[in-house]
Design an enzyme around this catalytic site. Structure first.
Site, PDB file in Angstrom:
ATOM      1  N   HIS A   1     -14.341   3.364 -10.790  1.00 54.76           N
ATOM      2  CA  HIS A   1     -13.442   4.064  -9.882  1.00 54.76           C
ATOM      3  C   HIS A   1     -12.098   3.339  -9.894  1.00 54.76           C
ATOM      4  O   HIS A   1     -12.030   2.141 -10.122  1.00 54.76           O
ATOM      5  CB  HIS A   1     -14.060   4.044  -8.476  1.00 54.76           C
TER       6      HIS A   1
ATOM      7  N   ASP B   1     -19.590  -3.028  -7.052  1.00 55.88           N
ATOM      8  CA  ASP B   1     -19.093  -1.872  -6.308  1.00 55.88           C
ATOM      9  C   ASP B   1     -20.302  -1.011  -5.960  1.00 55.88           C
ATOM     10  O   ASP B   1     -20.855  -0.325  -6.813  1.00 55.88           O
ATOM     11  CB  ASP B   1     -18.098  -1.088  -7.163  1.00 55.88           C
TER      12      ASP B   1
ATOM     13  N   GLN C   1     -21.245   3.971  -4.197  1.00 52.03           N
ATOM     14  CA  GLN C   1     -22.088   5.131  -4.484  1.00 52.03           C
ATOM     15  C   GLN C   1     -23.579   4.793  -4.453  1.00 52.03           C
ATOM     16  O   GLN C   1     -24.414   5.689  -4.474  1.00 52.03           O
ATOM     17  CB  GLN C   1     -21.723   5.715  -5.855  1.00 52.03           C
TER      18      GLN C   1
ATOM     19  N   LYS D   1     -19.293   7.220   3.233  1.00 54.11           N
ATOM     20  CA  LYS D   1     -20.187   7.833   2.255  1.00 54.11           C
ATOM     21  C   LYS D   1     -21.643   7.780   2.706  1.00 54.11           C
ATOM     22  O   LYS D   1     -22.515   8.352   2.053  1.00 54.11           O
ATOM     23  CB  LYS D   1     -20.032   7.151   0.891  1.00 54.11           C
TER      24      LYS D   1
ATOM     25  N   CYS E   1     -11.021  10.173  -9.399  1.00 54.10           N
ATOM     26  CA  CYS E   1     -10.522   8.784  -9.392  1.00 54.10           C
ATOM     27  C   CYS E   1     -11.147   7.953 -10.512  1.00 54.10           C
ATOM     28  O   CYS E   1     -11.412   6.766 -10.350  1.00 54.10           O
ATOM     29  CB  CYS E   1     -10.763   8.111  -8.035  1.00 54.10           C
TER      30      CYS E   1
END
Length: 404
Positions: free
Chosen positions: A121, A198, A201, A224, A362
């Site tokens: 991202h 990261d 997600q 999220k 993104c």
């Protein structure tokens, strides 16, 4: 899961868009919010609001306790050693900006290398590019295969080239690819290379255990995972956080201030300058409670079933290409149909009341890798249903007919 009861918890799922029942399939961008989260935020403003950490009066003490209790919940959610390793940020992007500046300033020197991947991202690209301009570090790209998986052979070779830091996503927001993150971390650890995960997600869909993963830092966003916007989490090992210089100044991050010099507070407050986003952090605590009550394993199983069902249905449509067709991925399907522009598909599906995401998500370097301008992306949450997927597929077929 009792889907009717669950859906009743989300007020927005009862509304209509363009005269049709809302079918929300844009969960990878941001999830919807259960009433308990909305009410928790509202009740804080109605009954408890005050600034925190500084006041001796009742409201300030109540707010401080509520806010810090969410830090404890978050530490437990990811199995952190200490709640003091949990830093509240504005989001994953803010966390990466903090890391790019504070870590680079504290640990990196001119010519040092930071390894990322093609599927990252922008939040895990642009802050490092800015840091590269300021601190003289070099950004190195680990390639991926055309099936959307990380090129682990290339990763192994790149680790031999003097990499100083690795920062890679657990789950691709565009492809749904689940990277073999624990294996990647172990290889970096063997060379004493720090590793940032990261998890933006990953956090809505799976159990996170930072001690088991073995990483040094991990980031994710509340919005999220049923929580409000404006709240992110940066977890880091205390020994590293203690060595890092703060990214921003003012507020609770200070210890003693004189005109000549300032000394800094202990972690986590050293990295939380200014008045924090109190109400939304407290709302995130309610979101964590909701997720844990459902059970992350139950959520993962339900979402995998939705992914499998949707993938099977979409594959029946002629000229529809799915990017990453693996069944072992997060509940995300990125696709294109022939030469039809994804934007056009998204606009027409909205007329049916269906919300999907279109564009580059993104992840422009990833789009460049596939030589495409963007994709359509349908992403699922546990509150979605197979009947919604059926309606989505039927509507997509009608949309394609209109645009063909």
């Amino acid at each position: 899961m009792n889907k009717e009861e669950i859906r009743a918890d989300f007020p927005i799922l009862q509304r209509k868009v363009n005269g049709k029942p809302l079918v929300y399939l844009d969960n990878a961008a941001s999830s919807q919010k259960p009433l308990v989260v909305i009410d928790t935020i509202s009740n804080y403003y109605k009954h408890n609001y005050s600034n925190i950490h500084r006041g001796v009066h009742t409201l300030s003490q109540e707010g401080t306790e509520m806010y810090e209790n969410v830090r404890k919940k978050t530490a437990s959610f990811i199995n952190a050693v200490s709640q003091n390793e949990i830093i509240f940020t504005k989001g994953t992007t803010d966390a990466f900006n903090l890391l790019a500046h504070s870590y680079s300033r504290s640990f990196l020197k001119k010519g040092d290398k930071v390894l990322i991947s093609t599927m990252e991202h922008h939040a895990n690209i642009v802050p490092w590019q800015i840091a590269a301009e300021i601190y003289g570090i070099e950004l190195v790209e680990c390639p991926i295969h055309t099936d959307g998986t990380l090129d682990t052979n290339a990763y192994d070779k790149l680790l031999e080239t003097g990499i100083n830091l690795v920062s890679i996503t657990y789950v691709s927001n565009t492809l749904g690819t689940i990277n073999p993150i624990k294996e990647l971390i172990a290889k970096a650890n063997a060379k004493n290379i720090h590793f940032i995960v990261d998890a933006a997600q990953a956090s809505p869909h799976m159990i996170l255990d930072v001690q088991d993963l073995g990483c040094d830092f991990l980031t994710f966003s509340a919005h999220k995972m049923l929580g409000p916007t404006g709240v992110g989490i940066l977890w880091g090992k205390s020994e590293l956080l203690n060595q890092m210089q703060p990214y921003q100044g003012g507020g609770d991050m200070i210890d003693k201030v004189t005109i000549a010099k300032t000394t800094y507070n202990d972690i986590p407050h050293k990295f939380e300058a200014g008045t924090p986003n109190i109400a939304d952090v407290i709302g995130f605590g309610a979101a964590l409670d909701y997720l844990l009550e459902l059970g992350m394993d139950n959520i993962a199983a339900e979402e995998h079933a939705l992914l499998t069902y949707a993938s099977t249905q979409l594959k029946t449509i002629p000229n529809l290409k799915i990017y990453n067709e693996s069944s072992q991925k997060a509940p995300v399907i990125s696709f294109n149909v022939g030469e039809i522009h994804p934007y056009d598909i998204g606009v027409l599906l909205d007329q049916f009341g269906i919300a999907i995401r279109t564009g580059h998500h993104c992840t422009q370097p990833l789009m460049d890798f596939y030589s495409i301008p963007g994709t359509c992306r349908a992403s699922f949450a546990f509150y979605n249903t197979t009947s919604e997927i059926d309606y989505f597929v039927e509507s997509l077929i009608k949309t394609i007919a209109i645009l063909s």
